[in-house]
Motif scaffolding. Structure first.
Motif, PDB file in Angstrom:
ATOM      1  N   GLY A 103      -6.718  -0.183   5.232  1.00  0.00           N
ATOM      2  CA  GLY A 103      -8.113   0.497   4.841  1.00  0.00           C
ATOM      3  C   GLY A 103      -7.936   1.090   3.278  1.00  0.00           C
ATOM      4  N   LYS A 104      -6.547   1.998   3.275  1.00  0.00           N
ATOM      5  CA  LYS A 104      -6.570   3.194   1.560  1.00  0.00           C
ATOM      6  C   LYS A 104      -6.843   2.239   0.776  1.00  0.00           C
ATOM      7  N   VAL A 105      -6.914   0.748   0.859  1.00  0.00           N
ATOM      8  CA  VAL A 105      -6.623   0.086  -0.218  1.00  0.00           C
ATOM      9  C   VAL A 105      -8.485  -0.071  -0.782  1.00  0.00           C
ATOM     10  N   THR A 106      -9.768   0.841  -0.240  1.00  0.00           N
ATOM     11  CA  THR A 106     -10.492   0.976  -0.611  1.00  0.00           C
ATOM     12  C   THR A 106     -10.890   2.457  -0.824  1.00  0.00           C
ATOM     13  N   THR A 107     -10.080   2.783  -1.169  1.00  0.00           N
ATOM     14  CA  THR A 107      -9.426   4.321  -1.708  1.00  0.00           C
ATOM     15  C   THR A 107      -8.946   4.263  -3.144  1.00  0.00           C
ATOM     16  N   SER A 108      -9.603   4.611  -4.253  1.00  0.00           N
ATOM     17  CA  SER A 108      -9.284   4.856  -5.643  1.00  0.00           C
ATOM     18  C   SER A 108      -8.109   5.543  -5.752  1.00  0.00           C
TER      19      SER A 108
ATOM     20  N   ALA B 243     -13.037   1.157   6.651  1.00  0.00           N
ATOM     21  CA  ALA B 243     -12.159  -0.145   6.155  1.00  0.00           C
ATOM     22  C   ALA B 243     -11.360  -1.055   6.662  1.00  0.00           C
ATOM     23  N   GLY B 244     -10.233  -0.714   7.485  1.00  0.00           N
ATOM     24  CA  GLY B 244      -9.228  -1.253   7.753  1.00  0.00           C
ATOM     25  C   GLY B 244      -9.766  -1.789   9.171  1.00  0.00           C
ATOM     26  N   ALA B 245     -11.257  -0.972   9.724  1.00  0.00           N
ATOM     27  CA  ALA B 245     -11.132  -1.971  11.162  1.00  0.00           C
ATOM     28  C   ALA B 245     -12.022  -3.288  10.787  1.00  0.00           C
ATOM     29  N   GLU B 246     -12.963  -2.725   9.310  1.00  0.00           N
ATOM     30  CA  GLU B 246     -13.631  -4.452   9.829  1.00  0.00           C
ATOM     31  C   GLU B 246     -12.725  -4.772   8.661  1.00  0.00           C
ATOM     32  N   ILE B 247     -11.867  -4.918   7.476  1.00  0.00           N
ATOM     33  CA  ILE B 247     -10.789  -5.848   7.280  1.00  0.00           C
ATOM     34  C   ILE B 247      -9.939  -6.719   8.618  1.00  0.00           C
ATOM     35  N   MET B 248      -9.718  -6.206   9.673  1.00  0.00           N
ATOM     36  CA  MET B 248      -8.855  -6.719  10.265  1.00  0.00           C
ATOM     37  C   MET B 248     -10.216  -7.207  11.215  1.00  0.00           C
ATOM     38  N   GLY B 249     -11.601  -6.694  11.567  1.00  0.00           N
ATOM     39  CA  GLY B 249     -12.293  -6.891  12.382  1.00  0.00           C
ATOM     40  C   GLY B 249     -12.227  -8.277  12.286  1.00  0.00           C
ATOM     41  N   ASN B 250     -12.548  -8.778  11.349  1.00  0.00           N
ATOM     42  CA  ASN B 250     -12.758 -10.151  10.216  1.00  0.00           C
ATOM     43  C   ASN B 250     -12.031 -11.368  10.903  1.00  0.00           C
TER      44      ASN B 250
ATOM     45  N   PRO C 296     -14.494  17.968  -1.472  1.00  0.00           N
ATOM     46  CA  PRO C 296     -15.579  17.058  -0.419  1.00  0.00           C
ATOM     47  C   PRO C 296     -15.813  15.143  -0.644  1.00  0.00           C
ATOM     48  N   HIS C 297     -16.079  15.238  -2.153  1.00  0.00           N
ATOM     49  CA  HIS C 297     -16.481  14.507  -2.117  1.00  0.00           C
ATOM     50  C   HIS C 297     -15.311  13.163  -2.266  1.00  0.00           C
ATOM     51  N   GLU C 298     -14.035  13.666  -2.284  1.00  0.00           N
ATOM     52  CA  GLU C 298     -13.206  12.681  -2.134  1.00  0.00           C
ATOM     53  C   GLU C 298     -12.536  12.505  -0.768  1.00  0.00           C
ATOM     54  N   PHE C 299     -12.821  13.615   0.044  1.00  0.00           N
ATOM     55  CA  PHE C 299     -12.356  13.969   1.023  1.00  0.00           C
ATOM     56  C   PHE C 299     -13.215  13.019   2.114  1.00  0.00           C
ATOM     57  N   GLU C 300     -14.301  12.762   1.577  1.00  0.00           N
ATOM     58  CA  GLU C 300     -14.777  11.750   2.117  1.00  0.00           C
ATOM     59  C   GLU C 300     -14.697  10.592   1.997  1.00  0.00           C
ATOM     60  N   GLU C 301     -13.867   9.913   1.001  1.00  0.00           N
ATOM     61  CA  GLU C 301     -13.336   8.684   0.679  1.00  0.00           C
ATOM     62  C   GLU C 301     -12.811   8.497   0.955  1.00  0.00           C
ATOM     63  N   MET C 302     -12.056   9.917   0.847  1.00  0.00           N
ATOM     64  CA  MET C 302     -10.186   9.438   1.532  1.00  0.00           C
ATOM     65  C   MET C 302     -10.430   9.098   3.438  1.00  0.00           C
ATOM     66  N   LYS C 303     -12.108   9.630   3.987  1.00  0.00           N
ATOM     67  CA  LYS C 303     -11.673   9.172   5.271  1.00  0.00           C
ATOM     68  C   LYS C 303     -12.236   8.231   6.065  1.00  0.00           C
TER      69      LYS C 303
ATOM     70  N   LEU D 151       0.972  -0.808   0.090  1.00  0.00           N
ATOM     71  CA  LEU D 151      -0.439  -0.541   0.191  1.00  0.00           C
ATOM     72  C   LEU D 151       0.732   1.401   0.486  1.00  0.00           C
ATOM     73  N   ASP D 152       1.799   1.490   0.752  1.00  0.00           N
ATOM     74  CA  ASP D 152       2.997   2.256   0.572  1.00  0.00           C
ATOM     75  C   ASP D 152       3.682   2.613  -0.639  1.00  0.00           C
ATOM     76  N   ARG D 153       3.462   1.507  -1.303  1.00  0.00           N
ATOM     77  CA  ARG D 153       4.139   1.791  -3.131  1.00  0.00           C
ATOM     78  C   ARG D 153       3.449   2.147  -3.467  1.00  0.00           C
ATOM     79  N   ARG D 154       2.752   1.923  -3.162  1.00  0.00           N
ATOM     80  CA  ARG D 154       0.914   2.320  -4.567  1.00  0.00           C
ATOM     81  C   ARG D 154       1.284   3.906  -4.240  1.00  0.00           C
ATOM     82  N   ASP D 155       1.700   4.216  -3.282  1.00  0.00           N
ATOM     83  CA  ASP D 155       2.007   6.019  -3.532  1.00  0.00           C
ATOM     84  C   ASP D 155       3.581   6.228  -3.079  1.00  0.00           C
TER      85      ASP D 155
END
Length: 412
Positions: A271-276, A300-307, A288-295, A225-229
Motif C-alpha cells: 500500500g505504500k505505492v500510494t504514499t508520497s 491501501a494495500g488491503a484494497e489492492i489485494m481485495g480486488n 501529524p498529517h504525514e503520519f496519517e498519510e503513512m498510516k 517499493l523497497d528499492r524506492r526507499d
C-alpha cells in the motif's frame, strides 16, 4: 482382494479387442502424462495431468482389474522414461492403480455395463459417481503423501490444494467416457478425443499461469517499493523469511494458512505505492498529517489485494498488520486474538527488521537493543506468543513470565 469382491471385481476377458484397447489406452496415458501442469503452490510441487481421463476410461471400459493394470503400466513407463526417484515412482504408480480400481469398481457396481456409459440416466449418474470416487482417491492419495512430508493434516492440505479447482478435477475423468463410446464406433475415432482433452489441459495451465504470474508480479512490486526507499532494500523479503521461520512455532497452522501468511508478509507494505515520496523518504520526524498519510498504507494495500479474489485472505492480513495487541493500533483498533495470526507475526518481524536497518532519520539499532524493545512491548504492542516465536527464530532465550495470566484464550 479380487476374491473377496467376487463378481464385482470385473475381471475382463483377455480377448483381442480388449487387449488392443488396453494397448491404445496405455499409449494415450503415456502421451498425456508428458503434458502435466504444476498446481499453483509456492511450497510444494503437485502436478495435474489430463491422463486422468484416459485412466478413468480404462477403468470403465475394461473393468477395475484390467483398468488399474493399464493405468499402472502407463504410469510406470512414464516414470521410467523420466527416471523418477524410486519412492516417487511407487507413490505415483500406486495412486494411478488405486484411483482406477475404485473408479471402475463404483461404475461396475452401479451401471449396466451392457450399455454405453451415456446410454441411460442410470449409467450417466453412475459415471459421475465413479468419476467423483476416482478424483477423491487420486487427489486424496497425493494429499496424504505430501502431508507426511510437510507434517500437515491431510484433509487441510487437500482443501488447500484442490478445492479451488474441484470441478475441473471431477470433469477431467468424466471426459474419459468419450473413449469407450468412440472406440465402439471405430478405433480411428479415438483421435477425436484429443480435442476435448485439450480443454482441461489449457484450463489447468491457465489456472496455474494466473496464480504464478500474479504471485510473481506482486513480489516484483514489493521489491520495487523497497528499492524506492534505499533504506528498506529487500525489507519485504527479510520479513517474509523471518515469518516463515516463526511459523515453525505454530504446528497447527494449516498448509493453506501458511501459504497465505507468507504471501502477505512478502507484500505487506504494498500500500505504500500510494504514499508520497515526501512522506516516505522524509529524513526527520513526520508531522501529524504525514503520519496519517503513512498510516493509510495498510488499508491501501488491503484494497489492492481485495480486488484479487484468490488473495482475499492475504488482503485481511495486510489490513491489520499495524494493529496492536492492546487495541491502540491502526486502522481499526482491534486487539488480541481479533487480529489475524499472520498480522500479529508480521508486526513483530516488521518491527525487528525496521529497528535493525538504517532509516532516513536514524542509524540501525543493534540486535540487542531491538530485542530488548520488542520484549518490553510484549503484551502491549505485540502478541506475546508472536514475540516468543521471533525469539526462537533468532536463537534468543525466552523469558518465563513471573505470573500466569488467567482466562487467556487458547493460541491460534
Amino acid at each position: 482382494m479380487i476374491a473377496l469382491l467376487g463378481p464385482r471385481a470385473g475381471i475382463t476377458p483377455l480377448n483381442t479387442e480388449n487387449l488392443v484397447l488396453a494397448a491404445i489406452l496405455v499409449t494415450l496415458i503415456i502421451c498425456a502424462d508428458f503434458f502435466e501442469i504444476d498446481a499453483p503452490l509456492a511450497s510444494a510441487r503437485v502436478t495435474v495431468s489430463v491422463s486422468a481421463a484416459v485412466c478413468f476410461a480404462a477403468a470403465i471400459s475394461l473393468g477395475p482389474v484390467l483398468g488399474c493394470v493399464v493405468a499402472g503400466m502407463g504410469a510406470l513407463v512414464v516414470e521410467l522414461i523420466q527416471r523418477t526417484a524410486l519412492i516417487k515412482t511407487v507413490v505415483n504408480v500406486v495412486n494411478y492403480i488405486m484411483a482406477a480400481f475404485v473408479g471402475g469398481y463404483v461404475y461396475l457396481s452401479l451401471a449396466d455395463v451392457s450399455m454405453s456409459p451415456i446410454a441411460s440416466i442410470e449409467n450417466f449418474a453412475a459415471t459421475l459417481l465413479a468419476a467423483g470416487a476416482y478424483t477423491i482417491v487420486n487427489t486424496g492419495t497425493i494429499s496424504i503423501v505430501i502431508a507426511q512430508v510437510l507434517e500437515q493434516p491431510a484433509l487441510q492440505l487437500w482443501l488447500a490444494n484442490f478445492r479451488g479447482a474441484i470441478f475441473e478435477h471431477i470433469s477431467l475423468p468424466t471426459l474419459g467416457v468419450m473413449i469407450p463410446v468412440l472406440y465402439r464406433e471405430s478405433i480411428f475415432a479415438l483421435i477425436i478425443v484429443v480435442i476435448p482433452l485439450l480443454g482441461p489441459y489449457l484450463a489447468f495451465r491457465s489456472y496455474r499461469q494466473v496464480h504464478e504470474e500474479t504471485r510473481e508480479t506482486l513480489s516484483v512490486l514489493a521489491d520495487m517499493l523497497d528499492r524506492r526507499d534505499p533504506y528498506t532494500a529487500e525489507h519485504s523479503q527479510r520479513v517474509s523469511d523471518m515469518v516463515a521461520i516463526m511459523l515453525q512455532n505454530y504446528p497447527d497452522v494449516s498448509f493453506d494458512e501458511y501459504e497465505t501468511v507468507i504471501t502477505a508478509a512478502r507484500i505487506h507494505d504494498l500500500g505504500k505505492v500510494t504514499t508520497s515520496d515526501a512522506t516516505l523518504l522524509k529524513p526527520g520526524k513526520l508531522e501529524p498529517h504525514e503520519f496519517e498519510e503513512m498510516k493509510r498504507h495498510s488499508v491501501a494495500g488491503a484494497e489492492i489485494m481485495g480486488n484479487i479474489s484468490i488473495f482475499s485472505d492475504v488482503s485481511t492480513i495486510i489490513r491489520y498488520h499495524h494493529e496492536r495487541w492492546d487495541g491502540t493500533g491502526y486502522p481499526e483498533r482491534v486487539s488480541g486474538y481479533d487480529i489475524p495470526l499472520g498480522s500479529r507475526l508480521i508486526a513483530v518481524a516488521d518491527t525487528y527488521d525496521a529497528m535493525t536497518t538504517d532509516r532516513p532519520y536514524r542509524s540501525a539499532l543493534s540486535h540487542q537493543v531491538a530485542i530488548d524493545e520488542i520484549r518490553r512491548n510484549s503484551g502491549t504492542q505485540f502478541d506475546p506468543a508472536a514475540v516468543d516465536a521471533l525469539l526462537k527464530a533468532i536463537g534468543e532465550p525466552i523469558e518465563v513470565p513471573s505470573c500466569v495470566v488467567q482466562n487467556m484464550k487458547p493460541s491460534d
